[in-house]
Scaffold this motif. Sequence first.
Motif, PDB file in Angstrom:
ATOM      1  N   GLY A  15     -50.895  55.380 -39.294  1.00 33.27           N
ATOM      2  CA  GLY A  15     -49.832  55.065 -39.955  1.00 33.27           C
ATOM      3  C   GLY A  15     -49.222  56.337 -40.780  1.00 33.27           C
ATOM      4  O   GLY A  15     -48.135  56.289 -40.966  1.00 33.27           O
ATOM      5  N   GLY A  16     -50.095  57.359 -40.811  1.00 28.37           N
ATOM      6  CA  GLY A  16     -49.609  58.310 -41.839  1.00 28.37           C
ATOM      7  C   GLY A  16     -48.951  59.401 -40.877  1.00 28.37           C
ATOM      8  O   GLY A  16     -48.860  59.437 -39.692  1.00 28.37           O
ATOM      9  N   SER A  17     -48.613  60.621 -41.681  1.00 37.34           N
ATOM     10  CA  SER A  17     -48.001  61.622 -40.988  1.00 37.34           C
ATOM     11  C   SER A  17     -48.634  63.056 -41.391  1.00 37.34           C
ATOM     12  O   SER A  17     -49.446  63.180 -42.341  1.00 37.34           O
ATOM     13  CB  SER A  17     -46.616  61.942 -41.541  1.00 37.34           C
ATOM     14  N   LEU A  18     -48.718  63.900 -40.446  1.00 43.35           N
ATOM     15  CA  LEU A  18     -49.114  65.280 -40.704  1.00 43.35           C
ATOM     16  C   LEU A  18     -48.113  66.480 -39.748  1.00 43.35           C
ATOM     17  O   LEU A  18     -47.437  65.795 -38.900  1.00 43.35           O
ATOM     18  CB  LEU A  18     -50.730  65.673 -39.842  1.00 43.35           C
ATOM     19  N   ARG A  19     -48.064  67.441 -40.354  1.00 47.83           N
ATOM     20  CA  ARG A  19     -47.080  68.515 -39.753  1.00 47.83           C
ATOM     21  C   ARG A  19     -47.960  69.837 -39.308  1.00 47.83           C
ATOM     22  O   ARG A  19     -48.576  70.574 -40.312  1.00 47.83           O
ATOM     23  CB  ARG A  19     -46.065  69.100 -40.680  1.00 47.83           C
ATOM     24  N   LEU A  20     -48.186  70.031 -37.969  1.00 49.84           N
ATOM     25  CA  LEU A  20     -49.003  71.016 -37.349  1.00 49.84           C
ATOM     26  C   LEU A  20     -48.033  72.327 -37.662  1.00 49.84           C
ATOM     27  O   LEU A  20     -46.750  72.281 -37.093  1.00 49.84           O
ATOM     28  CB  LEU A  20     -49.592  70.683 -36.383  1.00 49.84           C
ATOM     29  N   SER A  21     -48.693  73.516 -37.709  1.00 52.77           N
ATOM     30  CA  SER A  21     -47.922  74.719 -37.626  1.00 52.77           C
ATOM     31  C   SER A  21     -48.716  75.748 -36.740  1.00 52.77           C
ATOM     32  O   SER A  21     -50.120  75.672 -36.582  1.00 52.77           O
ATOM     33  CB  SER A  21     -47.721  75.514 -38.692  1.00 52.77           C
ATOM     34  N   CYS A  22     -47.921  76.456 -35.984  1.00 58.97           N
ATOM     35  CA  CYS A  22     -48.531  77.285 -35.069  1.00 58.97           C
ATOM     36  C   CYS A  22     -47.746  79.025 -35.447  1.00 58.97           C
ATOM     37  O   CYS A  22     -46.568  78.926 -35.029  1.00 58.97           O
ATOM     38  CB  CYS A  22     -48.432  77.182 -33.829  1.00 58.97           C
ATOM     39  N   ALA A  23     -48.606  79.702 -35.956  1.00 53.91           N
ATOM     40  CA  ALA A  23     -48.066  81.136 -36.268  1.00 53.91           C
ATOM     41  C   ALA A  23     -48.160  81.965 -35.142  1.00 53.91           C
ATOM     42  O   ALA A  23     -49.356  82.335 -34.627  1.00 53.91           O
ATOM     43  CB  ALA A  23     -48.544  81.846 -37.522  1.00 53.91           C
ATOM     44  N   GLN A  82     -44.340  67.795 -35.690  1.00 50.47           N
ATOM     45  CA  GLN A  82     -44.344  66.649 -36.881  1.00 50.47           C
ATOM     46  C   GLN A  82     -44.894  65.578 -36.002  1.00 50.47           C
ATOM     47  O   GLN A  82     -44.386  65.121 -35.113  1.00 50.47           O
ATOM     48  CB  GLN A  82     -42.926  66.429 -37.316  1.00 50.47           C
ATOM     49  N   MET A  83     -45.930  64.889 -36.696  1.00 47.22           N
ATOM     50  CA  MET A  83     -46.541  63.954 -36.032  1.00 47.22           C
ATOM     51  C   MET A  83     -46.556  62.624 -37.223  1.00 47.22           C
ATOM     52  O   MET A  83     -47.080  62.547 -38.295  1.00 47.22           O
ATOM     53  CB  MET A  83     -48.133  64.116 -35.952  1.00 47.22           C
ATOM     54  N   ASN A  84     -45.910  61.517 -36.712  1.00 42.53           N
ATOM     55  CA  ASN A  84     -45.690  60.421 -37.574  1.00 42.53           C
ATOM     56  C   ASN A  84     -46.169  59.221 -36.899  1.00 42.53           C
ATOM     57  O   ASN A  84     -46.604  59.217 -35.860  1.00 42.53           O
ATOM     58  CB  ASN A  84     -44.122  60.124 -37.879  1.00 42.53           C
ATOM     59  N   SER A  85     -46.359  58.157 -37.688  1.00 46.20           N
ATOM     60  CA  SER A  85     -47.079  56.952 -37.235  1.00 46.20           C
ATOM     61  C   SER A  85     -48.283  57.210 -36.304  1.00 46.20           C
ATOM     62  O   SER A  85     -48.567  56.704 -35.234  1.00 46.20           O
ATOM     63  CB  SER A  85     -45.924  56.172 -36.277  1.00 46.20           C
TER      64      SER A  85
END
Length: 123
Positions: A15-23, A82-85
């Motif tokens: 149920g949480g969220s994470l935001r991945l980045s790719c440089a 952006q990863m939610n739920s």
Amino acid sequence: QVQLVESGGGSVQAGGSLRLSCAASGLTYRTYCMGWFLQAPGKEREGVATISRFTGSTYYADSVKGRFTISQHMTNNTLYLQMNSLKPEDTAMYYCGAGAGACNLQLRLYSSWGQGTQVTVSS
């Protein structure tokens, strides 16, 4: 030469969220598509989401539609997811990929890959 570096992974409860980045660096006009892919232990790598560098058109795997959003910052060539739920089934190593062909989820279209960032979702 193209270099991709992922970051932002970690452990989160369902149920949480994470935001991945790719440089990204070394991209040219030939780098038409960027995407996020996942690979669970013992499983083949599979597509999650893609975005056209020049049109912004996106494509998502059915399993993440409505939960994940792919985006890009054109000025510094940074790709985001952006990863939610989040669900336990989302647990995997997430890779950033770049390719010069059509922009969809087929792995064969991507020629450059990052080292990956681990996402772990617990129940």
